[in-house]
Design a protein around this motif. Sequence first.
Motif, PDB file in Angstrom:
ATOM      1  N   ARG A  62      48.427  36.899  45.456  1.00 43.56           N
ATOM      2  CA  ARG A  62      49.491  35.910  45.313  1.00 43.56           C
ATOM      3  C   ARG A  62      48.921  34.533  45.642  1.00 43.56           C
ATOM      4  NH1 ARG A  62      53.022  39.682  48.324  1.00 43.56           N
ATOM      5  NH2 ARG A  62      54.104  40.943  46.774  1.00 43.56           N
ATOM      6  N   ALA A  63      49.081  33.612  44.714  1.00 46.31           N
ATOM      7  CA  ALA A  63      48.707  32.218  44.926  1.00 46.31           C
ATOM      8  C   ALA A  63      49.994  31.428  45.103  1.00 46.31           C
ATOM      9  CB  ALA A  63      47.901  31.692  43.739  1.00 46.31           C
ATOM     10  N   ASP A  64      50.231  30.921  46.310  1.00 49.61           N
ATOM     11  CA  ASP A  64      51.499  30.260  46.630  1.00 49.61           C
ATOM     12  C   ASP A  64      52.685  31.125  46.209  1.00 49.61           C
ATOM     13  OD1 ASP A  64      50.705  27.954  48.012  1.00 49.61           O
ATOM     14  OD2 ASP A  64      50.205  26.934  46.141  1.00 49.61           O
ATOM     15  N   VAL A  65      52.588  32.413  46.533  1.00 48.05           N
ATOM     16  CA  VAL A  65      53.660  33.408  46.385  1.00 48.05           C
ATOM     17  C   VAL A  65      53.901  33.813  44.933  1.00 48.05           C
ATOM     18  CG1 VAL A  65      55.834  34.136  47.457  1.00 48.05           C
ATOM     19  CG2 VAL A  65      54.739  32.081  48.276  1.00 48.05           C
ATOM     20  N   SER A  66      53.047  33.391  44.005  1.00 46.75           N
ATOM     21  CA  SER A  66      53.143  33.818  42.612  1.00 46.75           C
ATOM     22  C   SER A  66      52.008  34.789  42.301  1.00 46.75           C
ATOM     23  CB  SER A  66      53.066  32.613  41.670  1.00 46.75           C
ATOM     24  OG  SER A  66      54.176  31.775  41.864  1.00 46.75           O
ATOM     25  N   SER A  67      52.314  35.828  41.521  1.00 50.70           N
ATOM     26  CA  SER A  67      51.372  36.929  41.323  1.00 50.70           C
ATOM     27  C   SER A  67      50.224  36.576  40.383  1.00 50.70           C
ATOM     28  CB  SER A  67      52.105  38.145  40.755  1.00 50.70           C
ATOM     29  OG  SER A  67      52.924  38.741  41.727  1.00 50.70           O
ATOM     30  N   ARG A  68      49.069  37.145  40.698  1.00 52.53           N
ATOM     31  CA  ARG A  68      47.897  37.157  39.834  1.00 52.53           C
ATOM     32  C   ARG A  68      47.357  38.580  39.852  1.00 52.53           C
ATOM     33  NH1 ARG A  68      50.024  32.963  39.618  1.00 52.53           N
ATOM     34  NH2 ARG A  68      49.173  30.847  39.777  1.00 52.53           N
ATOM     35  N   MET A  69      46.800  39.053  38.726  1.00 50.40           N
ATOM     36  CA  MET A  69      46.250  40.398  38.670  1.00 50.40           C
ATOM     37  C   MET A  69      44.891  40.368  37.977  1.00 50.40           C
ATOM     38  SD  MET A  69      49.628  42.727  37.872  1.00 50.40           S
ATOM     39  CE  MET A  69      48.881  44.244  38.460  1.00 50.40           C
ATOM     40  N   GLU A  70      43.955  41.165  38.531  1.00 54.07           N
ATOM     41  CA  GLU A  70      42.608  41.270  37.972  1.00 54.07           C
ATOM     42  C   GLU A  70      42.216  42.735  37.854  1.00 54.07           C
ATOM     43  OE1 GLU A  70      39.460  38.144  39.266  1.00 54.07           O
ATOM     44  OE2 GLU A  70      40.697  38.546  41.028  1.00 54.07           O
ATOM     45  N   LEU A  71      41.302  42.997  36.909  1.00 52.70           N
ATOM     46  CA  LEU A  71      40.727  44.324  36.756  1.00 52.70           C
ATOM     47  C   LEU A  71      39.283  44.279  37.259  1.00 52.70           C
ATOM     48  CD1 LEU A  71      41.248  47.194  35.554  1.00 52.70           C
ATOM     49  CD2 LEU A  71      40.077  46.376  33.507  1.00 52.70           C
ATOM     50  N   LEU A  72      38.973  45.098  38.268  1.00 52.86           N
ATOM     51  CA  LEU A  72      37.633  45.142  38.850  1.00 52.86           C
ATOM     52  C   LEU A  72      36.982  46.475  38.493  1.00 52.86           C
ATOM     53  CD1 LEU A  72      39.057  42.870  40.468  1.00 52.86           C
ATOM     54  CD2 LEU A  72      37.749  43.603  42.462  1.00 52.86           C
ATOM     55  N   THR A  73      35.716  46.403  38.103  1.00 54.79           N
ATOM     56  CA  THR A  73      34.998  47.604  37.674  1.00 54.79           C
ATOM     57  C   THR A  73      33.673  47.705  38.406  1.00 54.79           C
ATOM     58  OG1 THR A  73      35.961  47.323  35.461  1.00 54.79           O
ATOM     59  CG2 THR A  73      34.114  48.874  35.695  1.00 54.79           C
ATOM     60  N   PRO A  74      33.461  48.759  39.213  1.00 54.16           N
ATOM     61  CA  PRO A  74      32.174  48.905  39.898  1.00 54.16           C
ATOM     62  C   PRO A  74      31.086  49.345  38.923  1.00 54.16           C
ATOM     63  CG  PRO A  74      33.585  50.799  40.360  1.00 54.16           C
ATOM     64  CD  PRO A  74      34.402  49.842  39.554  1.00 54.16           C
ATOM     65  N   GLY A  75      29.883  48.863  39.161  1.00 57.73           N
ATOM     66  CA  GLY A  75      28.751  49.240  38.322  1.00 57.73           C
ATOM     67  C   GLY A  75      27.455  49.038  39.069  1.00 57.73           C
ATOM     68  N   PRO A  76      26.339  49.421  38.462  1.00 58.49           N
ATOM     69  CA  PRO A  76      25.034  49.302  39.143  1.00 58.49           C
ATOM     70  C   PRO A  76      24.645  47.871  39.463  1.00 58.49           C
ATOM     71  CG  PRO A  76      24.783  49.922  36.829  1.00 58.49           C
ATOM     72  CD  PRO A  76      26.221  50.042  37.140  1.00 58.49           C
ATOM     73  N   GLU A  77      25.192  46.907  38.724  1.00 64.00           N
ATOM     74  CA  GLU A  77      24.867  45.497  38.950  1.00 64.00           C
ATOM     75  C   GLU A  77      25.937  44.793  39.787  1.00 64.00           C
ATOM     76  OE1 GLU A  77      21.958  44.408  38.024  1.00 64.00           O
ATOM     77  OE2 GLU A  77      21.536  46.366  37.129  1.00 64.00           O
ATOM     78  N   GLY A  78      26.833  45.550  40.388  1.00 64.81           N
ATOM     79  CA  GLY A  78      27.920  44.954  41.150  1.00 64.81           C
ATOM     80  C   GLY A  78      29.254  45.170  40.452  1.00 64.81           C
ATOM     81  N   TRP A  79      30.267  44.469  40.913  1.00 65.07           N
ATOM     82  CA  TRP A  79      31.622  44.636  40.396  1.00 65.07           C
ATOM     83  C   TRP A  79      31.926  43.570  39.347  1.00 65.07           C
ATOM     84  CZ3 TRP A  79      35.701  47.918  42.549  1.00 65.07           C
ATOM     85  CH2 TRP A  79      35.216  48.816  43.506  1.00 65.07           C
ATOM     86  N   ARG A  80      32.346  44.005  38.170  1.00 63.98           N
ATOM     87  CA  ARG A  80      32.765  43.075  37.115  1.00 63.98           C
ATOM     88  C   ARG A  80      34.257  42.773  37.277  1.00 63.98           C
ATOM     89  NH1 ARG A  80      30.612  47.102  34.144  1.00 63.98           N
ATOM     90  NH2 ARG A  80      32.578  47.400  32.985  1.00 63.98           N
TER      91      ARG A  80
END
Length: 439
Positions: free
Chosen positions: A97-115
């Motif tokens: 939440r940025a100033d109480v408004s929603s944000r959403m992300e998709l995170l994917t683990p991998g050998p080079e880190g998280w995308r």
Amino acid sequence: RQIDFWKQELFLLPEEADAPPVKIDVPDDAGAHVHRDWLTVTTKSPWLGHPEGTLLAFRFEAFLAGDREAEVLFTPDERTALAGYSWTANHLILGTRADVSSRMELLTPGPEGWRRAPLPGVPPLSTASVTCTDPDAGDEYFHHVTGFLQPSTLYRGTAGGDSESLKQEPALFDTSGLAVRQYFATSADGTSVPYFVVGPEDGPGPAPTLLYGYGGFEISMVPGYSAVTGRAWLARGGTYVVAGIRGGHEYGPAWHKAALGANRVRAYEDFAAVARDLVARDITTHAQLGIEGGSNGGLLMGAMLTRDPELFGAVVAHVPLLDMLRFHKLLAGASWIAEYGDPDDPADRTHLERISPYHQVRTDGPAYPPLLLLTSTRDDRVHPGHARKMAARLREHGHPVFFHEHLGGGHAGATDHGQTAFNEALVHTFLWERLTPRR
């Protein structure tokens, strides 16, 4: 293993039946979850050099072996906080939440880190959350988006793929001519407090206004669709306001901790600051400003009534907590000591008496605005004695108070839609009659 309201321990049960459980070595106030190879930890206090409100990911087997090297999936700042996360089989959906408004992300683990990639379809000044995943089976997910003027909408998607709108609740009030704005009030100690204003787009000047708040137990006041508010308040020309005061989780663990125990007054100062800011912006006047809250929010209403009565034209408190010197002896009250303090501890009793509306009722000073108290005989969380005693004391001192008690309904205050409708009609009629100028 739950230790108290805010602390718990997490154990791994070994495959060997006679082996003892293995305690996972994370702080007792942290949130921890294991998914396949990963242990994810949400900090509520600084840990391993990371600030409170951080989301960390560890390789689980390595963590059990003593390795504390972590992937930092989220670090908070002054305006952004973690709202939650959900695993699919191969991805993590991160909500912030940025100033109480929603944000959403998709995170994917991998050998080079998280995308990372943004999850689309979340409009400004709205609330979005994942409602369902099946992390053992695949990467399908369902998420929900709502706002003050947007009916709840259910989306289905596949991590890394497209999403589609499956169903939307019907629009139950006319939103034409209405707008949502966000402002910030400055509290007594200089803290910036966010609040949302829903009302006429052209802002014609002072109008009857209903201000809602809670301020406790890490519960955030976020945008959400309410047909009752729309039809019973906004459609009549009223303005609706939601305040994100301290004690909640609008800005993460620090926002909650800032109003714990002896610092509870910070929540009340924040709410009063929003009330003053509404008047300063010509959104309303003190005589046209009504306030409403329930449970811990009912305690907030009682505090406002006794601390700053001149700021408000009417007050509504649902199933309220009001006697802060005996709350721990009634029903579920003992479990809230971690939030408020212990009345049996002399170190806590002083501040609890200061924030106890029942003990702060007075006959001198500004007149109290009319108060409507609603409770339930069957409330098994906040004892109806709180509201009964408060009504009796206020009447004893000559203050205007209205009291309604349902025989059933528990902490919700109603057993069915009929009783809920009656309560809402009672509340909005009470407020409208007292906040609109007499002709």
